[in-house]
Design an enzyme around this catalytic site. Structure first.
Site, PDB file in Angstrom:
ATOM      1  N   ASN A 115      27.601 -24.340  -7.953  1.00  0.00           N
ATOM      2  CA  ASN A 115      27.438 -25.661  -7.336  1.00  0.00           C
ATOM      3  C   ASN A 115      27.707 -25.628  -5.839  1.00  0.00           C
ATOM      4  O   ASN A 115      28.507 -26.419  -5.327  1.00  0.00           O
ATOM      5  CB  ASN A 115      28.354 -26.677  -8.017  1.00  0.00           C
ATOM      6  CG  ASN A 115      28.012 -28.105  -7.662  1.00  0.00           C
ATOM      7  OD1 ASN A 115      26.876 -28.403  -7.327  1.00  0.00           O
ATOM      8  ND2 ASN A 115      28.996 -28.968  -7.720  1.00  0.00           N
ATOM      9  N   ARG A 165      37.322 -24.091  -7.659  1.00  0.00           N
ATOM     10  CA  ARG A 165      37.120 -22.798  -8.302  1.00  0.00           C
ATOM     11  C   ARG A 165      38.361 -21.917  -8.241  1.00  0.00           C
ATOM     12  O   ARG A 165      38.412 -20.875  -8.903  1.00  0.00           O
ATOM     13  CB  ARG A 165      35.948 -22.066  -7.653  1.00  0.00           C
ATOM     14  CG  ARG A 165      34.670 -22.889  -7.611  1.00  0.00           C
ATOM     15  CD  ARG A 165      33.667 -22.325  -6.644  1.00  0.00           C
ATOM     16  NE  ARG A 165      32.560 -23.245  -6.384  1.00  0.00           N
ATOM     17  CZ  ARG A 165      32.603 -24.239  -5.506  1.00  0.00           C
ATOM     18  NH1 ARG A 165      33.711 -24.416  -4.794  1.00  0.00           N
ATOM     19  NH2 ARG A 165      31.576 -25.043  -5.336  1.00  0.00           N
ATOM     20  N   LYS A 207      24.697 -19.065 -16.330  1.00  0.00           N
ATOM     21  CA  LYS A 207      23.993 -18.622 -15.115  1.00  0.00           C
ATOM     22  C   LYS A 207      24.759 -17.521 -14.398  1.00  0.00           C
ATOM     23  O   LYS A 207      24.183 -16.497 -14.019  1.00  0.00           O
ATOM     24  CB  LYS A 207      23.748 -19.824 -14.212  1.00  0.00           C
ATOM     25  CG  LYS A 207      22.853 -19.538 -13.038  1.00  0.00           C
ATOM     26  CD  LYS A 207      23.657 -19.065 -11.858  1.00  0.00           C
ATOM     27  CE  LYS A 207      22.734 -18.684 -10.703  1.00  0.00           C
ATOM     28  NZ  LYS A 207      23.526 -18.197  -9.555  1.00  0.00           N
ATOM     29  N   PRO A 224      18.735 -15.256 -14.572  1.00  0.00           N
ATOM     30  CA  PRO A 224      19.576 -16.376 -14.134  1.00  0.00           C
ATOM     31  C   PRO A 224      18.718 -17.584 -13.758  1.00  0.00           C
ATOM     32  O   PRO A 224      17.741 -17.453 -13.017  1.00  0.00           O
ATOM     33  CB  PRO A 224      20.288 -15.822 -12.891  1.00  0.00           C
ATOM     34  CG  PRO A 224      20.152 -14.328 -12.980  1.00  0.00           C
ATOM     35  CD  PRO A 224      18.865 -14.083 -13.688  1.00  0.00           C
ATOM     36  N   ASP A 226      19.036 -21.011 -11.905  1.00  0.00           N
ATOM     37  CA  ASP A 226      19.724 -22.011 -11.084  1.00  0.00           C
ATOM     38  C   ASP A 226      18.751 -23.153 -10.805  1.00  0.00           C
ATOM     39  O   ASP A 226      17.669 -23.207 -11.367  1.00  0.00           O
ATOM     40  CB  ASP A 226      20.258 -21.393  -9.792  1.00  0.00           C
ATOM     41  CG  ASP A 226      19.130 -20.830  -8.937  1.00  0.00           C
ATOM     42  OD1 ASP A 226      17.954 -21.139  -9.194  1.00  0.00           O
ATOM     43  OD2 ASP A 226      19.415 -20.073  -8.008  1.00  0.00           O
ATOM     44  N   GLN A 271      12.630 -12.695 -11.574  1.00  0.00           N
ATOM     45  CA  GLN A 271      13.453 -13.802 -11.104  1.00  0.00           C
ATOM     46  C   GLN A 271      13.799 -13.629  -9.632  1.00  0.00           C
ATOM     47  O   GLN A 271      13.717 -14.571  -8.847  1.00  0.00           O
ATOM     48  CB  GLN A 271      14.738 -13.898 -11.953  1.00  0.00           C
ATOM     49  CG  GLN A 271      15.553 -15.140 -11.727  1.00  0.00           C
ATOM     50  CD  GLN A 271      16.599 -14.966 -10.634  1.00  0.00           C
ATOM     51  OE1 GLN A 271      16.642 -13.962  -9.931  1.00  0.00           O
ATOM     52  NE2 GLN A 271      17.434 -15.957 -10.485  1.00  0.00           N
TER      53      GLN A 271
END
Length: 281
Positions: A115, A165, A207, A224, A226, A271
């Site tokens: 985020n 975090r 992710k 992944p 996002d 990706q």
DNA sequence: GTCCAGGACGTGG
DNA sequence: CCACGTCATGGA
């Protein structure tokens, strides 16, 4: 520059795309075209002039391994070249390679990457390294070992602008310090089991786990998803997905499994190429 | 000021 | 199972 490698025509490589696409957070490109960064405890400088790769701070074997120059990229690109969209991305970023990064650094870095945006992640990783990593030549710092990060208080980590975090990094570093064999164990597992292992770390969701598997464990089927990749996948392949909004675990798995079916066992490379050419709108 | 970014987690339905 | 709110921070 002390060392050099001459890339053959059978070894396509794009240093700018590889270090600039956001898979690693510790590289900066100087005005002179030289990339400076650290990897696996080394302070490295490297530049590319056509087929010539010039570098200091590491030997040829290290550079070959870190940048995966021993992997047959043409074969990978041929295998993922499933449609016009990925074909365009490959044409634009041809030579981008998925790095082989250090597991603990990748684990912590992608906990710091939730985020947020890439510049902010780079700042967090830089502060962690400067404050808790080993000094290297030229004022560089190695990314800290788990044993160096584990004793840190949440407040000390919060001071590295980790925000909410901080407790995740704190707890994860302690788990790694208490279990030095964690990376070797993950490396020996197949994709799904390895992912389950990583999901045990606080702050690691689907992710982040896929990023860690792709960038540190060469699990190339990891895809992944996002917000950028979700946007690209919805626009190009899965138009039935909702316009916007958070991703449920079910939707994440739908996108990732479609990608593995569509791009094959090197879906993670696809990706990275799609992410590399991401655009607004 | 508002919005968004390489999301994860806890809670309530 | 799912939807929803919350979590710091910085750049556009």
């Amino acid at each position: 520059m002390k060392n050099s490698i001459t890339l053959g025509t059978g070894t396509p490589f794009n240093l700018d795309a590889t270090l600039g696409c956001g898979q690693a957070f510790r590289w900066e490109k100087g005005a002179d075209g030289i990339w400076s960064g650290t990897a696996k405890g080394r302070a490295i400088q490297i530049r590319q002039d056509g087929e010539i790769l010039s570098f200091t701070g590491a030997d040829e074997a290290f550079i070959t391994d870190y940048f995966a120059l021993d992997l047959d990229l043409d074969q990978v690109l041929f295998s993922i070249d499933a449609d016009p969209a990925i074909h365009r991305a490959v044409a634009t970023c041809r030579g981008l390679r998925v790095l082989r990064q250090e597991p603990f650094e990748t684990l912590i870095s992608y906990i710091c990457a939730t985020n947020t945006n890439i510049p902010a992640v780079k700042k967090r990783v830089r502060l962690l390294s400067e404050r808790y990593g080993t000094p290297l030549p030229d004022g560089a710092y190695a990314f800290p070992e788990a044993s160096a990060l584990a004793p840190c208080s949440e407040d000390a980590l919060r001071a590295c602008v980790l925000g909410y975090r901080a407790p995740y990094v704190c707890a994860t570093a302690q788990m790694c310090a208490d279990d030095p064999g964690w990376a070797a164990r993950v490396a020996a597992l197949p994709y799904q089991e390895a992912k389950s292992e990583l999901l045990r770390f606080p702050g690691v969701g689907p992710k982040a786990a896929d990023c860690i598997l792709l960038f540190a464990f060469q699990q190339y089927r990891a895809f992944p998803v996002d917000v950028w990749i979700r946007r690209i996948m919805r626009r190009t392949y899965l138009p039935h997905l909702r316009e916007r909004g958070g991703m449920s675990p079910r939707e994440y798995e739908e996108i990732a499994s479609f990608a593995r079916q569509h791009f094959g066992k090197y879906a993670g490379w696809a990706q990275e190429y799609l992410y590399c050419v991401r655009e607004e709108e």
